[in-house]
Each structure stands twice: as C-alpha cells, then as structure tokens.
Write a protein that holds these residues in place. Structure first.
Motif, PDB file in Angstrom:
ATOM      1  N   ALA A 170       0.827  -1.203   0.000  1.00 15.39           N
ATOM      2  CA  ALA A 170       0.000   0.000   0.000  1.00 15.39           C
ATOM      3  C   ALA A 170       0.859   1.250   0.000  1.00 15.39           C
ATOM      4  CB  ALA A 170      -0.923   0.000   1.221  1.00 15.39           C
ATOM      5  N   GLY A 171       2.060   1.145   0.507  1.00 19.01           N
ATOM      6  CA  GLY A 171       2.976   2.282   0.556  1.00 19.01           C
ATOM      7  C   GLY A 171       4.307   1.854   1.134  1.00 19.01           C
ATOM      8  N   GLU A 172       5.359   2.599   0.799  1.00 17.72           N
ATOM      9  CA  GLU A 172       6.710   2.319   1.290  1.00 17.72           C
ATOM     10  C   GLU A 172       7.416   3.660   1.468  1.00 17.72           C
ATOM     11  OE1 GLU A 172      10.852   0.112  -0.193  1.00 17.72           O
ATOM     12  OE2 GLU A 172       8.989  -0.149  -1.323  1.00 17.72           O
ATOM     13  N   ILE A 173       7.759   4.000   2.719  1.00 19.64           N
ATOM     14  CA  ILE A 173       8.369   5.303   2.980  1.00 19.64           C
ATOM     15  C   ILE A 173       9.539   5.169   3.949  1.00 19.64           C
ATOM     16  CG2 ILE A 173       6.301   6.676   2.515  1.00 19.64           C
ATOM     17  CD1 ILE A 173       5.826   6.859   5.504  1.00 19.64           C
ATOM     18  N   TYR A 174      10.465   6.116   3.813  1.00 21.20           N
ATOM     19  CA  TYR A 174      11.591   6.220   4.736  1.00 21.20           C
ATOM     20  C   TYR A 174      11.447   7.501   5.540  1.00 21.20           C
ATOM     21  CZ  TYR A 174      13.767   2.395   2.219  1.00 21.20           C
ATOM     22  OH  TYR A 174      14.033   1.166   1.660  1.00 21.20           O
ATOM     23  N   THR A 175      11.578   7.377   6.845  1.00 20.67           N
ATOM     24  CA  THR A 175      11.463   8.515   7.748  1.00 20.67           C
ATOM     25  C   THR A 175      12.860   8.999   8.125  1.00 20.67           C
ATOM     26  OG1 THR A 175      11.417   7.063   9.688  1.00 20.67           O
ATOM     27  CG2 THR A 175       9.306   7.609   8.654  1.00 20.67           C
ATOM     28  N   GLU A 176      12.921  10.122   8.813  1.00 13.48           N
ATOM     29  CA  GLU A 176      14.210  10.644   9.262  1.00 13.48           C
ATOM     30  C   GLU A 176      14.703   9.850  10.468  1.00 13.48           C
ATOM     31  OE1 GLU A 176      14.288  14.821  10.002  1.00 13.48           O
ATOM     32  OE2 GLU A 176      13.274  15.338   8.140  1.00 13.48           O
ATOM     33  N   LEU A 177      15.994   9.583  10.522  1.00 11.85           N
ATOM     34  CA  LEU A 177      16.582   8.930  11.682  1.00 11.85           C
ATOM     35  C   LEU A 177      16.480   9.867  12.880  1.00 11.85           C
ATOM     36  CD1 LEU A 177      18.101   6.365  12.582  1.00 11.85           C
ATOM     37  CD2 LEU A 177      20.239   7.573  12.081  1.00 11.85           C
ATOM     38  N   GLY A 178      15.883   9.382  13.955  1.00 14.39           N
ATOM     39  CA  GLY A 178      15.685  10.209  15.142  1.00 14.39           C
ATOM     40  C   GLY A 178      14.376  10.972  15.162  1.00 14.39           C
ATOM     41  N   GLN A 179      13.543  10.800  14.148  1.00 18.25           N
ATOM     42  CA  GLN A 179      12.257  11.501  14.053  1.00 18.25           C
ATOM     43  C   GLN A 179      11.358  11.154  15.249  1.00 18.25           C
ATOM     44  OE1 GLN A 179      10.552  11.311  10.114  1.00 18.25           O
ATOM     45  NE2 GLN A 179       8.454  11.335  10.890  1.00 18.25           N
ATOM     46  N   THR A 180      10.573  12.142  15.707  1.00 20.12           N
ATOM     47  CA  THR A 180       9.665  11.902  16.834  1.00 20.12           C
ATOM     48  C   THR A 180       8.205  12.214  16.510  1.00 20.12           C
ATOM     49  OG1 THR A 180      10.107  14.129  17.700  1.00 20.12           O
ATOM     50  CG2 THR A 180      11.443  12.318  18.577  1.00 20.12           C
ATOM     51  N   ASP A 181       7.928  12.907  15.418  1.00 22.16           N
ATOM     52  CA  ASP A 181       6.562  13.247  15.048  1.00 22.16           C
ATOM     53  C   ASP A 181       6.174  12.458  13.795  1.00 22.16           C
ATOM     54  OD1 ASP A 181       4.121  14.307  14.320  1.00 22.16           O
ATOM     55  OD2 ASP A 181       4.781  16.402  14.334  1.00 22.16           O
ATOM     56  N   TYR A 182       5.161  11.603  13.922  1.00 17.78           N
ATOM     57  CA  TYR A 182       4.764  10.729  12.814  1.00 17.78           C
ATOM     58  C   TYR A 182       3.346  11.016  12.318  1.00 17.78           C
ATOM     59  CZ  TYR A 182       9.028   8.255  13.899  1.00 17.78           C
ATOM     60  OH  TYR A 182      10.348   7.946  14.100  1.00 17.78           O
ATOM     61  N   ALA A 183       2.870  12.236  12.536  1.00 11.13           N
ATOM     62  CA  ALA A 183       1.520  12.582  12.106  1.00 11.13           C
ATOM     63  C   ALA A 183       1.355  12.446  10.598  1.00 11.13           C
ATOM     64  CB  ALA A 183       1.180  14.011  12.551  1.00 11.13           C
ATOM     65  N   SER A 216      -2.577  -3.652   6.727  1.00 18.05           N
ATOM     66  CA  SER A 216      -1.655  -3.907   7.832  1.00 18.05           C
ATOM     67  C   SER A 216      -0.506  -2.913   7.752  1.00 18.05           C
ATOM     68  CB  SER A 216      -1.126  -5.347   7.781  1.00 18.05           C
ATOM     69  OG  SER A 216      -0.544  -5.612   6.519  1.00 18.05           O
ATOM     70  N   VAL A 217       0.279  -2.850   8.833  1.00 18.34           N
ATOM     71  CA  VAL A 217       1.420  -1.927   8.891  1.00 18.34           C
ATOM     72  C   VAL A 217       2.641  -2.675   9.398  1.00 18.34           C
ATOM     73  CG1 VAL A 217       2.356   0.174   9.947  1.00 18.34           C
ATOM     74  CG2 VAL A 217      -0.082   0.044   9.355  1.00 18.34           C
ATOM     75  N   PHE A 218       3.748  -2.550   8.656  1.00 15.73           N
ATOM     76  CA  PHE A 218       5.042  -3.037   9.125  1.00 15.73           C
ATOM     77  C   PHE A 218       5.933  -1.824   9.332  1.00 15.73           C
ATOM     78  CE2 PHE A 218       9.494  -3.720   8.031  1.00 15.73           C
ATOM     79  CZ  PHE A 218       9.848  -4.716   8.925  1.00 15.73           C
ATOM     80  N   PHE A 219       6.565  -1.743  10.509  1.00 18.39           N
ATOM     81  CA  PHE A 219       7.496  -0.634  10.724  1.00 18.39           C
ATOM     82  C   PHE A 219       8.717  -1.094  11.500  1.00 18.39           C
ATOM     83  CE2 PHE A 219       5.341  -0.613  14.773  1.00 18.39           C
ATOM     84  CZ  PHE A 219       6.256  -0.106  15.683  1.00 18.39           C
ATOM     85  N   PHE A 220       9.830  -0.468  11.186  1.00 22.06           N
ATOM     86  CA  PHE A 220      11.084  -0.647  11.909  1.00 22.06           C
ATOM     87  C   PHE A 220      11.493   0.727  12.415  1.00 22.06           C
ATOM     88  CE2 PHE A 220      15.861  -0.335  11.169  1.00 22.06           C
ATOM     89  CZ  PHE A 220      16.196  -0.820  12.426  1.00 22.06           C
ATOM     90  N   LEU A 221      11.349   0.947  13.719  1.00 21.50           N
ATOM     91  CA  LEU A 221      11.708   2.224  14.332  1.00 21.50           C
ATOM     92  C   LEU A 221      12.280   1.930  15.715  1.00 21.50           C
ATOM     93  CD1 LEU A 221       8.497   4.276  13.394  1.00 21.50           C
ATOM     94  CD2 LEU A 221      10.793   4.639  12.456  1.00 21.50           C
ATOM     95  N   PRO A 222      13.582   1.677  15.815  1.00 22.20           N
ATOM     96  CA  PRO A 222      14.156   1.289  17.106  1.00 22.20           C
ATOM     97  C   PRO A 222      14.265   2.449  18.083  1.00 22.20           C
ATOM     98  CG  PRO A 222      15.874   1.500  15.450  1.00 22.20           C
ATOM     99  CD  PRO A 222      14.575   1.688  14.735  1.00 22.20           C
ATOM    100  N   GLY A 223      14.323   2.110  19.376  1.00 21.99           N
ATOM    101  CA  GLY A 223      14.543   3.101  20.424  1.00 21.99           C
ATOM    102  C   GLY A 223      13.396   4.086  20.565  1.00 21.99           C
ATOM    103  N   GLY A 224      13.756   5.347  20.808  1.00 22.49           N
ATOM    104  CA  GLY A 224      12.759   6.391  21.045  1.00 22.49           C
ATOM    105  C   GLY A 224      11.850   6.628  19.864  1.00 22.49           C
ATOM    106  N   MET A 225      12.322   6.326  18.643  1.00 22.86           N
ATOM    107  CA  MET A 225      11.468   6.493  17.457  1.00 22.86           C
ATOM    108  C   MET A 225      10.256   5.577  17.545  1.00 22.86           C
ATOM    109  SD  MET A 225      14.338   6.749  14.401  1.00 22.86           S
ATOM    110  CE  MET A 225      15.282   5.330  14.980  1.00 22.86           C
ATOM    111  N   GLY A 226      10.478   4.337  17.964  1.00 25.89           N
ATOM    112  CA  GLY A 226       9.377   3.393  18.064  1.00 25.89           C
ATOM    113  C   GLY A 226       8.384   3.770  19.141  1.00 25.89           C
ATOM    114  N   ILE A 227       8.873   4.288  20.257  1.00 32.80           N
ATOM    115  CA  ILE A 227       7.988   4.734  21.323  1.00 32.80           C
ATOM    116  C   ILE A 227       7.070   5.840  20.813  1.00 32.80           C
ATOM    117  CG2 ILE A 227       7.898   5.861  23.580  1.00 32.80           C
ATOM    118  CD1 ILE A 227      10.593   4.459  24.204  1.00 32.80           C
TER     119      ILE A 227
END
Length: 377
Positions: free
Chosen positions: A182-195, A208-219
């Motif tokens: 449905a979509g494939e995107i790359y976010t900024e490393l260290g990003q905190t706003d995912y609106a 469905s949604v698959f994401f890889f965002l380790p550490g504070g990004m995932g929180i």
C-alpha cells in the motif's frame, strides 16, 4: 576521548598492580540520547558475561558514540592508535558501523558486531576480521515478511528510517513477503513526530502496517499510532518491540507480532541462566540487545580459550568455530561470518505489570543471509 570508561574488575586489578592487560577490548556504543537504552543493554549484557567468566588479563574500554558517525570514528581511531585495542565491538547503528568497521579491519583489528550488520558488510564488503554475532540486518524483517505472507495480508504499508539498516529492513520484509504494498516510505533517523506518516497510512487502503523504528522512534510512533484511531494490525522486527519500548508504550503494543532471533522464553540452559543473571544484577528484564552483548562476549571468551588474539588466523578460526553456548540455542557462522540461526515470531504480552514478548512460532529455520554468495572469503 569524552565519556570513556574502563570496566571489568580484572582489568582494574591489573591496572592497580601495574600489570599489563593481555587483551584490550574497545566497546563503542550509544549511551546517551534517544538510542541510549540500546547501547546500555548491549554494554550490560556484555559485561555480565565478562563478570561471570572472571578471568584476569582483560581490559574493557567503553565509550559513548552519541549516535554520531564522526564521534564513533574519532573514538575508534583513539582506541586503535592510543589504547592499542585488539578487538572492537558494541556499535548499535548501521551508519556508524559503516563509518568504523572497514577502517578498523583495514588496520588489522577484529570487529565483533553486537548489533549493526549492514548488507554491505555481509556480501562484497565482508572481511576476515569482521564477525556479526547478532544477525544480518535483513533477518528479523524477513521473518516479519514471512509472517505477513502466512497471515494472508495483501496490502501492507511499510516504513523505516532512512539509513542503512532502514533500507535493509524494508528489503528484508519484501524479500519474504513477495506481494503488493500500500505504501513504502523512509522517515528521518531520530524523528519523533509521525503525524504525516500516520495520515499516509490512513489514506493508503492498507490492510496492515510493518514498521522498523528502534529506540525512542518506536515509542513515539506507537503512542501516536494508538491515539490516531487507525485500527490496522501492526507488525515489525523485535527492535520495534524491545523491553524499553514496551514499558513506555504500554497496552498499545499488546498482541503485536514481531520477528526475533531471541526471546527470554527460549528454552535452553544458557538462556535461562542469562535471563536470571541479568535480572539479578540489573533489576530488569534483558532485551535482545542485552542478549547480543552477552553472546558476543561469550563468543570472544571461547575464542580466547583456544587462541591468542595476536595470532589472527588462529583467533579467527576459534571465533568461526562458535564453540560457546548461545542464549539463542542453535548458532553457527556461515562463510561470510554472519550467523545461521532460527528466526521466530513473538507476540507482545503482559506478565503482571511488565510488558514483554512470548514466542508463538518459528518464521524461518536455519536462516543465513541473502548476501552470503557475494562474499569472496
């Protein structure tokens, strides 16, 4: 170098008496900022194994890379040229590994990866002095892709940070999912706003949604996703659902499936002893990062039992033999010196007041890596 410390009782005793350490290990890891929990767990798992072993003649030098490639390079240069380390280890992030590992191995130093294992170093960039003890970056994402396919998802939305491990992540998912997106995107490393990303997911028609965002990004992402009202099943690699993330996110993570090569409930003696020992020493459950640190130290110690680190061929052969009891159970190295291991599917559960993971299936048995045939060793 700032934030550099010496650890291990044996090393301190040797320094106090004027004796020289027989082996020096430089650990470069992230101990401050948004990714600190990952590096702290790697350090603590590694040092637990060193403490349990209790041998003399080891000096462990630990430094905080602050998740900055230039800082990591500066630390590595000082460790190699001034501290005269024999072995380097500890890096969390793949962009830092790409900045440090090729230079370190070119200078004749062993590098044992406790986490970052980018595709570039598993294939054409493989090196006799480089071992990944954790995985190859794609592996846990491949397991999530296999899970998505087995569950019949037909239109997932996938996302990861824009750095080497992020690209490996989505490549790994797609390799085993093999379907439409449905979509494939790359976010900024260290990003905190995912609106903006959540709005894209909402409008994408994804199932469905698959994401890889380790550490504070995932929180940040999981909390915002839970508040958004987007009610699509979420999956990812274990990095997105490690112990520190789960406690911060809470109920929003319950039931989520994630791919992992380790879990605290893996049924083997080494893992049971590790989990109990880690809890006793640090008063918290270990994460997979701690498990990788622990395995890396025990691999290193097993090699030091049979070979001198200054005899590179002998020490390399001792590492390649992987003659230690891994907390993952089955463990061996392929010809590119990356693991062959089972990859599991875990589900986020709650035990008392603690959020954690439980194995619910095996996604891929005896998985090596997609790049092993590109390695000329």
């Amino acid at each position: 170098m700032s934030m550099k410390t010496l650890l291990a009782a044996a090393a301190l005793a040797a320094l106090a008496t004027g004796a020289q350490a027989q082996v020096k290990v430089g650990m470069i890891t992230t101990l401050s900022g948004g990714g600190a929990s990952l590096g702290i767990d790697i350090r603590d798992g590694f040092m637990l194994a060193i403490e349990e072993d209790g041998r003399d003649g080891l000096e462990i030098i630990v430094a905080d890379d602050q998740r900055k490639p230039d800082v990591a390079v500066q630390i590595a240069d000082e460790m190699i040229q001034s501290d005269k380390v024999d072995i380097l280890t500890g890096i969390v992030w793949s962009n830092l590994a790409m900045a440090v590992v090729p230079s370190a191995t070119a200078q004749g130093k062993f590098y044992l990866s406790t986490n970052a294992a980018p595709a570039q170093l598993a294939g054409k960039g493989c090196h006799p002095l480089y071992f990944s003890v954790s995985y190859q970056n794609d592996n846990l994402h491949e397991a999530a892709g296999a899970y998505a396919k087995s569950e019949g998802y037909s239109n997932p939305f996938i996302m990861a940070p824009n750095y080497p491990a992020g690209h490996d992540s989505l490549n790994g998912f797609k390799r085993f999912y093999e379907g439409e997106l449905a979509g494939e995107i790359y976010t900024e490393l260290g990003q905190t706003d995912y609106a903006a990303e959540i709005a894209q997911i909402r409008a994408s028609g994804a199932d469905s949604v698959f994401f890889f965002l380790p550490g504070g990004m995932g929180i940040s992402f999981l909390k915002q996703y839970a508040d958004s009202g987007v009610d699509l099943p979420v999956m990812g690699p274990a990095f997105s659902f490690d112990q520190a993330i789960l406690q911060a996110v809470g109920d929003a993570a319950l039931g989520v499936k994630n791919g992992s090569n380790w879990s605290k409930d893996l049924d083997n003696e080494a893992n049971a002893a590790f989990v109990a020992g880690f809890q006793e020493k640090y008063d918290r459950l270990p994460s997979l990062y701690a498990a990788y640190g622990y395995d890396t130290a025990n691999l290193m110690l097993s090699a030091l039992d049979t070979a001198d680190v200054t005899d590179q061929e002998a020490f390399r052969a001792a590492l390649a033999a992987a003659d230690f009891d891994s907390v993952r159970g089955k463990f061996s190295f392929d010809t590119n010196q990356h693991p062959i291991q089972d990859i599991f599917i875990r589900e986020v559960i709650k035990e008392g007041d603690i959020y954690t993971n439980m194995i619910v299936g095996t996604a891929i048995e005896d998985r090596s890596s997609a790049y092993v045939d590109e390695c000329s060793m």
